[in-house]
Motif scaffolding. Sequence first.
Motif, PDB file in Angstrom:
ATOM      1  N   ARG A  51     -16.549 -15.952   4.130  1.00 15.44           N
ATOM      2  CA  ARG A  51     -17.073 -17.297   3.827  1.00 15.44           C
ATOM      3  C   ARG A  51     -16.946 -17.622   2.346  1.00 15.44           C
ATOM      4  O   ARG A  51     -16.601 -18.744   1.976  1.00 15.44           O
ATOM      5  CB  ARG A  51     -18.528 -17.408   4.277  1.00 15.44           C
ATOM      6  CG  ARG A  51     -18.685 -17.433   5.792  1.00 15.44           C
ATOM      7  CD  ARG A  51     -20.100 -17.776   6.199  1.00 15.44           C
ATOM      8  NE  ARG A  51     -21.101 -16.846   5.678  1.00 15.44           N
ATOM      9  CZ  ARG A  51     -21.564 -15.792   6.329  1.00 15.44           C
ATOM     10  NH1 ARG A  51     -21.130 -15.523   7.540  1.00 15.44           N
ATOM     11  NH2 ARG A  51     -22.472 -15.015   5.786  1.00 15.44           N
ATOM     12  N   ASP A  52     -17.218 -16.634   1.490  1.00 18.43           N
ATOM     13  CA  ASP A  52     -17.110 -16.838   0.043  1.00 18.43           C
ATOM     14  C   ASP A  52     -15.664 -17.146  -0.356  1.00 18.43           C
ATOM     15  O   ASP A  52     -15.408 -18.064  -1.135  1.00 18.43           O
ATOM     16  CB  ASP A  52     -17.611 -15.590  -0.698  1.00 18.43           C
ATOM     17  CG  ASP A  52     -17.478 -15.709  -2.194  1.00 18.43           C
ATOM     18  OD1 ASP A  52     -18.034 -16.664  -2.775  1.00 18.43           O
ATOM     19  OD2 ASP A  52     -16.807 -14.836  -2.790  1.00 18.43           O
ATOM     20  N   GLU A  54     -13.289 -18.377   1.557  1.00 24.68           N
ATOM     21  CA  GLU A  54     -12.928 -19.697   2.084  1.00 24.68           C
ATOM     22  C   GLU A  54     -13.437 -20.806   1.161  1.00 24.68           C
ATOM     23  O   GLU A  54     -12.718 -21.753   0.844  1.00 24.68           O
ATOM     24  CB  GLU A  54     -13.506 -19.880   3.481  1.00 24.68           C
ATOM     25  CG  GLU A  54     -13.205 -21.233   4.091  1.00 24.68           C
ATOM     26  CD  GLU A  54     -13.872 -21.433   5.436  1.00 24.68           C
ATOM     27  OE1 GLU A  54     -13.735 -22.540   5.974  1.00 24.68           O
ATOM     28  OE2 GLU A  54     -14.534 -20.492   5.934  1.00 24.68           O
ATOM     29  N   ARG A  55     -14.671 -20.680   0.692  1.00 26.27           N
ATOM     30  CA  ARG A  55     -15.249 -21.681  -0.212  1.00 26.27           C
ATOM     31  C   ARG A  55     -14.466 -21.764  -1.515  1.00 26.27           C
ATOM     32  O   ARG A  55     -14.150 -22.837  -2.010  1.00 26.27           O
ATOM     33  CB  ARG A  55     -16.718 -21.336  -0.496  1.00 26.27           C
ATOM     34  CG  ARG A  55     -17.425 -22.346  -1.385  1.00 26.27           C
ATOM     35  CD  ARG A  55     -18.806 -21.864  -1.830  1.00 26.27           C
ATOM     36  NE  ARG A  55     -18.781 -20.557  -2.459  1.00 26.27           N
ATOM     37  CZ  ARG A  55     -18.395 -20.323  -3.713  1.00 26.27           C
ATOM     38  NH1 ARG A  55     -17.951 -21.293  -4.460  1.00 26.27           N
ATOM     39  NH2 ARG A  55     -18.434 -19.099  -4.209  1.00 26.27           N
ATOM     40  N   ARG A  56     -14.102 -20.604  -2.059  1.00 24.36           N
ATOM     41  CA  ARG A  56     -13.347 -20.593  -3.317  1.00 24.36           C
ATOM     42  C   ARG A  56     -11.938 -21.156  -3.150  1.00 24.36           C
ATOM     43  O   ARG A  56     -11.441 -21.864  -4.016  1.00 24.36           O
ATOM     44  CB  ARG A  56     -13.283 -19.173  -3.893  1.00 24.36           C
ATOM     45  CG  ARG A  56     -14.638 -18.716  -4.411  1.00 24.36           C
ATOM     46  CD  ARG A  56     -14.556 -17.395  -5.143  1.00 24.36           C
ATOM     47  NE  ARG A  56     -14.215 -16.308  -4.238  1.00 24.36           N
ATOM     48  CZ  ARG A  56     -13.412 -15.302  -4.548  1.00 24.36           C
ATOM     49  NH1 ARG A  56     -12.854 -15.226  -5.728  1.00 24.36           N
ATOM     50  NH2 ARG A  56     -13.165 -14.351  -3.672  1.00 24.36           N
ATOM     51  N   ARG A  58     -11.000 -23.410  -0.911  1.00 26.11           N
ATOM     52  CA  ARG A  58     -11.131 -24.863  -0.753  1.00 26.11           C
ATOM     53  C   ARG A  58     -11.356 -25.567  -2.088  1.00 26.11           C
ATOM     54  O   ARG A  58     -10.890 -26.680  -2.286  1.00 26.11           O
ATOM     55  CB  ARG A  58     -12.280 -25.196   0.187  1.00 26.11           C
ATOM     56  CG  ARG A  58     -11.954 -25.003   1.624  1.00 26.11           C
ATOM     57  CD  ARG A  58     -13.088 -25.497   2.473  1.00 26.11           C
ATOM     58  NE  ARG A  58     -12.800 -25.277   3.872  1.00 26.11           N
ATOM     59  CZ  ARG A  58     -13.671 -25.473   4.828  1.00 26.11           C
ATOM     60  NH1 ARG A  58     -14.887 -25.893   4.541  1.00 26.11           N
ATOM     61  NH2 ARG A  58     -13.332 -25.258   6.074  1.00 26.11           N
ATOM     62  N   ALA A  59     -12.088 -24.951  -2.979  1.00 24.56           N
ATOM     63  CA  ALA A  59     -12.400 -25.571  -4.267  1.00 24.56           C
ATOM     64  C   ALA A  59     -11.278 -25.406  -5.298  1.00 24.56           C
ATOM     65  O   ALA A  59     -11.267 -26.091  -6.318  1.00 24.56           O
ATOM     66  CB  ALA A  59     -13.696 -24.985  -4.827  1.00 24.56           C
TER      67      ALA A  59
END
Length: 121
Positions: A51-52, A54-56, A58-59
Amino acid sequence: MRNIERASLLCRKCGEEATHELTYAGNLLAHTTCCNCGHASHRDVSKRYARDLERRVRAKPRRMLRSFRRHPLAYSLTVVRGLTTKPVDIWHEINLATHGKSKRSARQQCRSESRRSDTAL
């Protein structure tokens, strides 16, 4: 991103306040190692790491655009280096998050740091 930090913590095994190596997989603490006695505490971060990451990911385009707008010349010089080194960095992070292995063990890092400080004195 550098994934090893140092902090002075109370060790559960030797009971002393000592320098510890804190090893991160992305933004998550994967394990700690006492530089005094070598006691290591590992955490399973594989699910949270996905999840971490994926978030990075995307950003990343937003962060790259912001960097380009602020400093176009510096961005153009660093983007080439980032394109060549980032996949290797991510590979090491994934390896650490899933298998608990880093490029170099934290205990080895503690030993080399203590040798450097001994020679500096």
